[in-house]
Scaffold this motif. Sequence first.
Motif, PDB file in Angstrom:
ATOM      1  N   ILE A  15       0.838  -1.199   0.000  1.00  0.00           N
ATOM      2  CA  ILE A  15       0.000   0.000   0.000  1.00  0.00           C
ATOM      3  C   ILE A  15       0.874   1.251   0.000  1.00  0.00           C
ATOM      4  O   ILE A  15       0.657   2.194  -0.785  1.00  0.00           O
ATOM      5  CB  ILE A  15      -0.962   0.001   1.201  1.00  0.00           C
ATOM      6  CG1 ILE A  15      -1.988  -1.130   1.080  1.00  0.00           C
ATOM      7  CG2 ILE A  15      -1.687   1.351   1.316  1.00  0.00           C
ATOM      8  CD1 ILE A  15      -2.839  -1.323   2.326  1.00  0.00           C
ATOM      9  N   GLY A  19       0.375   2.205  -3.563  1.00  0.00           N
ATOM     10  CA  GLY A  19      -1.008   2.639  -3.464  1.00  0.00           C
ATOM     11  C   GLY A  19      -1.262   3.989  -4.117  1.00  0.00           C
ATOM     12  O   GLY A  19      -0.338   4.722  -4.470  1.00  0.00           O
ATOM     13  N   THR A  21      -3.424   7.766  -3.818  1.00  0.00           N
ATOM     14  CA  THR A  21      -3.832   8.659  -2.742  1.00  0.00           C
ATOM     15  C   THR A  21      -5.164   9.335  -3.052  1.00  0.00           C
ATOM     16  O   THR A  21      -5.500   9.565  -4.216  1.00  0.00           O
ATOM     17  CB  THR A  21      -2.765   9.740  -2.486  1.00  0.00           C
ATOM     18  OG1 THR A  21      -3.208  10.594  -1.416  1.00  0.00           O
ATOM     19  CG2 THR A  21      -2.523  10.583  -3.731  1.00  0.00           C
ATOM     20  N   THR A  22      -5.895   9.640  -1.989  1.00  0.00           N
ATOM     21  CA  THR A  22      -7.134  10.408  -2.135  1.00  0.00           C
ATOM     22  C   THR A  22      -6.916  11.881  -1.786  1.00  0.00           C
ATOM     23  O   THR A  22      -7.877  12.647  -1.720  1.00  0.00           O
ATOM     24  CB  THR A  22      -8.255   9.839  -1.240  1.00  0.00           C
ATOM     25  OG1 THR A  22      -7.861   9.956   0.143  1.00  0.00           O
ATOM     26  CG2 THR A  22      -8.539   8.388  -1.579  1.00  0.00           C
ATOM     27  N   THR A  39      -6.298   9.152   2.469  1.00  0.00           N
ATOM     28  CA  THR A  39      -5.720   7.821   2.593  1.00  0.00           C
ATOM     29  C   THR A  39      -4.794   7.500   1.430  1.00  0.00           C
ATOM     30  O   THR A  39      -4.877   8.092   0.354  1.00  0.00           O
ATOM     31  CB  THR A  39      -6.814   6.734   2.614  1.00  0.00           C
ATOM     32  OG1 THR A  39      -7.533   6.757   1.367  1.00  0.00           O
ATOM     33  CG2 THR A  39      -7.783   6.926   3.762  1.00  0.00           C
ATOM     34  N   LYS A  41      -4.273   4.008  -0.620  1.00  0.00           N
ATOM     35  CA  LYS A  41      -5.128   2.832  -0.706  1.00  0.00           C
ATOM     36  C   LYS A  41      -4.713   1.896  -1.821  1.00  0.00           C
ATOM     37  O   LYS A  41      -4.125   2.315  -2.827  1.00  0.00           O
ATOM     38  CB  LYS A  41      -6.578   3.255  -0.935  1.00  0.00           C
ATOM     39  CG  LYS A  41      -6.776   4.112  -2.189  1.00  0.00           C
ATOM     40  CD  LYS A  41      -8.233   4.475  -2.401  1.00  0.00           C
ATOM     41  CE  LYS A  41      -8.958   3.410  -3.198  1.00  0.00           C
ATOM     42  NZ  LYS A  41     -10.328   3.833  -3.573  1.00  0.00           N
ATOM     43  N   SER A 184     -14.433  -1.772   2.979  1.00  0.00           N
ATOM     44  CA  SER A 184     -13.481  -0.718   3.326  1.00  0.00           C
ATOM     45  C   SER A 184     -12.810  -1.083   4.637  1.00  0.00           C
ATOM     46  O   SER A 184     -13.456  -1.622   5.539  1.00  0.00           O
ATOM     47  CB  SER A 184     -14.225   0.608   3.472  1.00  0.00           C
ATOM     48  OG  SER A 184     -13.390   1.624   3.971  1.00  0.00           O
ATOM     49  N   ASP A 222     -11.425  -1.771  -0.439  1.00  0.00           N
ATOM     50  CA  ASP A 222     -10.644  -0.542  -0.302  1.00  0.00           C
ATOM     51  C   ASP A 222      -9.788  -0.678   0.951  1.00  0.00           C
ATOM     52  O   ASP A 222     -10.239  -0.428   2.065  1.00  0.00           O
ATOM     53  CB  ASP A 222     -11.583   0.662  -0.202  1.00  0.00           C
ATOM     54  CG  ASP A 222     -10.870   2.004  -0.314  1.00  0.00           C
ATOM     55  OD1 ASP A 222      -9.978   2.271   0.528  1.00  0.00           O
ATOM     56  OD2 ASP A 222     -11.187   2.784  -1.219  1.00  0.00           O
ATOM     57  N   HIS A 224      -6.947   0.707   3.086  1.00  0.00           N
ATOM     58  CA  HIS A 224      -6.312   2.023   3.139  1.00  0.00           C
ATOM     59  C   HIS A 224      -5.569   2.288   4.444  1.00  0.00           C
ATOM     60  O   HIS A 224      -5.911   1.760   5.502  1.00  0.00           O
ATOM     61  CB  HIS A 224      -7.348   3.137   2.907  1.00  0.00           C
ATOM     62  CG  HIS A 224      -8.535   3.057   3.810  1.00  0.00           C
ATOM     63  ND1 HIS A 224      -9.716   2.452   3.451  1.00  0.00           N
ATOM     64  CD2 HIS A 224      -8.729   3.527   5.071  1.00  0.00           C
ATOM     65  CE1 HIS A 224     -10.594   2.546   4.440  1.00  0.00           C
ATOM     66  NE2 HIS A 224     -10.012   3.198   5.432  1.00  0.00           N
ATOM     67  N   TYR A 226      -4.557   5.679   6.573  1.00  0.00           N
ATOM     68  CA  TYR A 226      -4.828   7.117   6.668  1.00  0.00           C
ATOM     69  C   TYR A 226      -3.522   7.919   6.708  1.00  0.00           C
ATOM     70  O   TYR A 226      -2.485   7.432   7.168  1.00  0.00           O
ATOM     71  CB  TYR A 226      -5.658   7.418   7.920  1.00  0.00           C
ATOM     72  CG  TYR A 226      -7.132   7.173   7.709  1.00  0.00           C
ATOM     73  CD1 TYR A 226      -7.909   8.073   6.983  1.00  0.00           C
ATOM     74  CD2 TYR A 226      -7.754   6.044   8.237  1.00  0.00           C
ATOM     75  CE1 TYR A 226      -9.257   7.860   6.785  1.00  0.00           C
ATOM     76  CE2 TYR A 226      -9.112   5.815   8.043  1.00  0.00           C
ATOM     77  CZ  TYR A 226      -9.854   6.731   7.314  1.00  0.00           C
ATOM     78  OH  TYR A 226     -11.189   6.515   7.101  1.00  0.00           O
TER      79      TYR A 226
END
Length: 282
Positions: A15, A19, A21-22, A39, A41, A184, A222, A224, A226
């Motif tokens: 991750i 991963g 990112t948001t 997060t 993810k 999630s 999902d 993730h 944080y």
Amino acid sequence: MSKADQLFVSMCKDILDHGTTTEGEKVRPRWEDGFPAYTIKNFGVTNRYDLREEFPALTLRRTALKSAMDEILWIYQKKSNNINDLNSHIWDQWADESGSIGKAYGYQIAQKSSYREGEFDQMDRVLYDLEHTPFSRRIMTNMYTFADLHEMNLYPCAYSVTYNVTQGEGDEKPVLNMVLMQRSQDILAANNWNVCQYAILLMMVARHVDMVAGELLHVIVDAHIYDRHVDIVRELIERPQYPAPRVSLNPNVQNFYDFTIDDLIVEDYNHGPQVKNIPIAV
């Protein structure tokens, strides 16, 4: 060393290294100070744990196994959606003044449906099917009821469990396996908590129907970490790893509805220091 540790470390590294990112996107969760909780993810993480080999508790830090069992009993045995029936305070922030979290979790498991054999709630039907038609491919529970989502204080994260029985050549008893579907997951706060919960649930159900607890397949849509957890996770996955603890159930208890947290036997649980004061996004 614990295979659960190895899976956890591999998942976290993947991750963090690969991963998406948001950050900057419109997200629902917020930190206590009001800032958006972004997060890193991965989509579609799948981990497999074989309870015949070891119990999948992390040793990087301690997982509170009896508290995890207490919550799983709250949902599937007590079939409650009221925090007054729960010994821990993990659901307090989602409860109303009466203690209810709405039509979520245990409420959904308690809902009855009509079958040719009569009316059953979701958990009772699982036990009935495993006793009468164990090789059925229809043995499951599901808490994601769309018509009730607006009355849930939190949508279910781990929402569906499917049971599947195998019996290979040389198996003295049938083997009970489980697929846990999770839409999630907060990897730091909840990953091993959920894994251990559903491993215990698998053990209890297997005991009830006189089977061997086999594989737990955990599917996370999902997965993730944080933004405020990244440094904690980086430190955690570099810690020493120890052999998995020995976890069993009181041999004198057979019926699923008779288990209490006192019937969980945990031995030789060596682990690293606890991670305290993890910030939780709401």
